[in-house]
Design a protein around this motif. Structure first.
Motif, PDB file in Angstrom:
ATOM      1  N   SER A 104      71.697  38.172  39.909  1.00 50.82           N
ATOM      2  CA  SER A 104      71.550  39.021  38.735  1.00 50.82           C
ATOM      3  C   SER A 104      71.823  38.198  37.481  1.00 50.82           C
ATOM      4  O   SER A 104      72.420  37.114  37.543  1.00 50.82           O
ATOM      5  CB  SER A 104      72.532  40.196  38.794  1.00 50.82           C
ATOM      6  N   VAL A 105      71.393  38.714  36.364  1.00 52.48           N
ATOM      7  CA  VAL A 105      71.636  38.031  35.086  1.00 52.48           C
ATOM      8  C   VAL A 105      73.136  37.848  34.875  1.00 52.48           C
ATOM      9  O   VAL A 105      73.608  36.755  34.525  1.00 52.48           O
ATOM     10  CB  VAL A 105      71.016  38.833  33.929  1.00 52.48           C
ATOM     11  N   TRP A 106      73.906  38.912  35.099  1.00 45.45           N
ATOM     12  CA  TRP A 106      75.351  38.856  34.875  1.00 45.45           C
ATOM     13  C   TRP A 106      76.010  37.810  35.789  1.00 45.45           C
ATOM     14  O   TRP A 106      76.833  37.018  35.339  1.00 45.45           O
ATOM     15  CB  TRP A 106      75.968  40.226  35.109  1.00 45.45           C
ATOM     16  N   ALA A 107      75.617  37.799  37.052  1.00 43.24           N
ATOM     17  CA  ALA A 107      76.240  36.888  38.005  1.00 43.24           C
ATOM     18  C   ALA A 107      75.964  35.436  37.645  1.00 43.24           C
ATOM     19  O   ALA A 107      76.857  34.583  37.714  1.00 43.24           O
ATOM     20  CB  ALA A 107      75.736  37.180  39.420  1.00 43.24           C
ATOM     21  N   THR A 108      74.731  35.134  37.257  1.00 46.24           N
ATOM     22  CA  THR A 108      74.391  33.736  36.975  1.00 46.24           C
ATOM     23  C   THR A 108      75.061  33.240  35.701  1.00 46.24           C
ATOM     24  O   THR A 108      75.473  32.084  35.608  1.00 46.24           O
ATOM     25  CB  THR A 108      72.856  33.536  36.915  1.00 46.24           C
ATOM     26  N   VAL A 109      75.241  34.134  34.713  1.00 48.50           N
ATOM     27  CA  VAL A 109      75.885  33.726  33.461  1.00 48.50           C
ATOM     28  C   VAL A 109      77.389  33.550  33.655  1.00 48.50           C
ATOM     29  O   VAL A 109      77.977  32.568  33.196  1.00 48.50           O
ATOM     30  CB  VAL A 109      75.579  34.742  32.335  1.00 48.50           C
ATOM     31  N   THR A 110      78.023  34.473  34.351  1.00 51.09           N
ATOM     32  CA  THR A 110      79.471  34.347  34.568  1.00 51.09           C
ATOM     33  C   THR A 110      79.789  33.172  35.497  1.00 51.09           C
ATOM     34  O   THR A 110      80.801  32.488  35.318  1.00 51.09           O
ATOM     35  CB  THR A 110      80.053  35.650  35.154  1.00 51.09           C
ATOM     36  N   PHE A 111      78.912  32.920  36.483  1.00 45.85           N
ATOM     37  CA  PHE A 111      79.118  31.764  37.361  1.00 45.85           C
ATOM     38  C   PHE A 111      79.022  30.469  36.566  1.00 45.85           C
ATOM     39  O   PHE A 111      79.800  29.527  36.783  1.00 45.85           O
ATOM     40  CB  PHE A 111      78.079  31.760  38.482  1.00 45.85           C
ATOM     41  N   SER A 112      78.061  30.400  35.630  1.00 46.40           N
ATOM     42  CA  SER A 112      77.894  29.202  34.820  1.00 46.40           C
ATOM     43  C   SER A 112      79.140  28.923  34.000  1.00 46.40           C
ATOM     44  O   SER A 112      79.555  27.767  33.850  1.00 46.40           O
ATOM     45  CB  SER A 112      76.678  29.355  33.893  1.00 46.40           C
ATOM     46  N   ARG A 113      79.781  29.967  33.504  1.00 44.46           N
ATOM     47  CA  ARG A 113      81.022  29.775  32.752  1.00 44.46           C
ATOM     48  C   ARG A 113      82.108  29.180  33.656  1.00 44.46           C
ATOM     49  O   ARG A 113      82.784  28.214  33.275  1.00 44.46           O
ATOM     50  CB  ARG A 113      81.491  31.111  32.173  1.00 44.46           C
ATOM     51  N   GLY A 114      82.260  29.719  34.844  1.00 40.63           N
ATOM     52  CA  GLY A 114      83.275  29.217  35.766  1.00 40.63           C
ATOM     53  C   GLY A 114      82.988  27.804  36.238  1.00 40.63           C
ATOM     54  O   GLY A 114      83.916  27.032  36.518  1.00 40.63           O
ATOM     55  N   LEU A 115      81.707  27.449  36.283  1.00 38.39           N
ATOM     56  CA  LEU A 115      81.314  26.120  36.732  1.00 38.39           C
ATOM     57  C   LEU A 115      81.904  25.031  35.841  1.00 38.39           C
ATOM     58  O   LEU A 115      82.152  23.915  36.300  1.00 38.39           O
ATOM     59  CB  LEU A 115      79.781  26.030  36.733  1.00 38.39           C
TER      60      LEU A 115
END
Length: 318
Positions: A104-115
């Motif tokens: 999902s859009v939300w999952a990919t954006v929040t994952f990128s932050r944690g990365l």
């Protein structure tokens, strides 16, 4: 240049590239001794034809490609010796539309932050998505989005970890007018918050409107780096188009001292002159036309654009 960028020139640069070279195993030299300094809070436009080396330069700065020689320091961190810290200061929006299709859009954006080692911050991620008109699609899978929406997701991913330096590699290529407008509004807001923007674009009108400074690349070399207005003053031309009452078959010999060309099937004389010279030569030219009984119907002046300057620079270094 804006006030933030102007003030920054008195302090250490946010990005420093020194003696950067890249030669691939097949012998292709993609970059030749690049020297570049970029200051905090400025918008820097990197221009050049396809194959000039723009993407290679960006990929080295972002740690995606290893240089053959030279150094890059991003916000005080060497991109080779201190890769993780340097990369955390940089956001990259690549040309290619590649992302996790089933997320999902939300999952990919929040994952990128944690990365990038940033703690969760739902409020920041929500703001990024709202700024990019993605909030209503936050639960949608990437694969269901249009090309323009996928481009917005790439930008959101690049901004998720709050980078100090943002690279936009051909960000508006093939996107709709609405996204281009939204993107440049976002760029202005980011610059106001002190984010440094480096963009490559084929839309030279965008560079002319947005950039503080311009760099032009050709065959792996950085052939010019100049403040935009200074570059246009230094290399820009003005032209006066003299519409004639009767057409001419050729430029009369009596006018050979002027830089004149026939245009519009002989119905116009185009006079190129230095806009910043004390004497333009226009009054004398018009007087000479009268003396030669060449009737003038109308006058129209124009000044060279950044695109004209870009084309002349690249052609001169071909």
């Amino acid at each position: 240049m804006n006030a933030a960028a102007t003030d920054a020139t008195a302090s250490p640069p946010i990005l420093s590239v020194r003696g950067l070279r890249k030669t691939y195993a097949n012998g292709l030299t993609a970059l030749r001794d690049i020297e570049l300094t970029i200051y905090r809070g400025e918008i820097f436009a990197l221009l050049g034809p396809n194959g000039a080396g723009k993407t290679t330069l960006i990929n080295i700065i972002c740690g995606i490609v290893t240089p053959s020689a030279g150094s890059v320091v991003a916000d005080g961190h060497d991109v080779l010796r201190d890769y993780r810290a340097a990369r955390s200061r940089i956001g990259l929006v690549p040309q290619e539309l590649h992302t996790d299709a089933f997320e999902s859009v939300w999952a990919t954006v929040t994952f990128s932050r944690g990365l990038f080692g940033k703690p969760p911050d739902p409020a920041h991620c929500e703001k990024v998505l709202r700024d990019l008109s993605l909030w209503e699609r936050k639960d949608s899978r990437i694969m269901t989005l249009s090309g323009g929406m996928k481009r917005r997701v790439l930008i959101a991913k690049a901004l998720a970890h709050e980078p100090a330096i943002l690279f936009l590699d051909e960000p508006t290529a093939g996107v709709d007018v609405e996204l281009r407008r939204d993107m440049w509004q976002m760029v202005r807001r980011l610059r106001e918050r002190g984010v440094t923007i480096i963009l490559t674009t084929h839309y030279i009108d965008e560079a002319e409107e947005m950039a503080d400074r311009v760099g032009v690349m050709r065959n792996g070399e950085l052939i010019v780096v100049e403040e935009k207005q200074q570059l246009m003053r230094k290399l820009g031309r003005k032209q006066l188009s003299v519409q004639l009452q009767r057409p001419l078959a050729r430029v009369p010999d009596e006018l050979s001292e002027y830089r004149l060309e026939l245009a519009d099937g002989g119905h116009a004389l185009v006079f190129t002159y230095d806009a910043h010279s004390r004497e333009s030569g226009i009054p004398m030219l018009l007087r000479r036309l009268g003396e030669l009984d060449i009737g003038v119907k109308d006058l129209h002046s124009s000044e060279s654009s950044l695109e004209d300057i870009f084309v002349s620079l690249v052609s001169a270094h071909a």
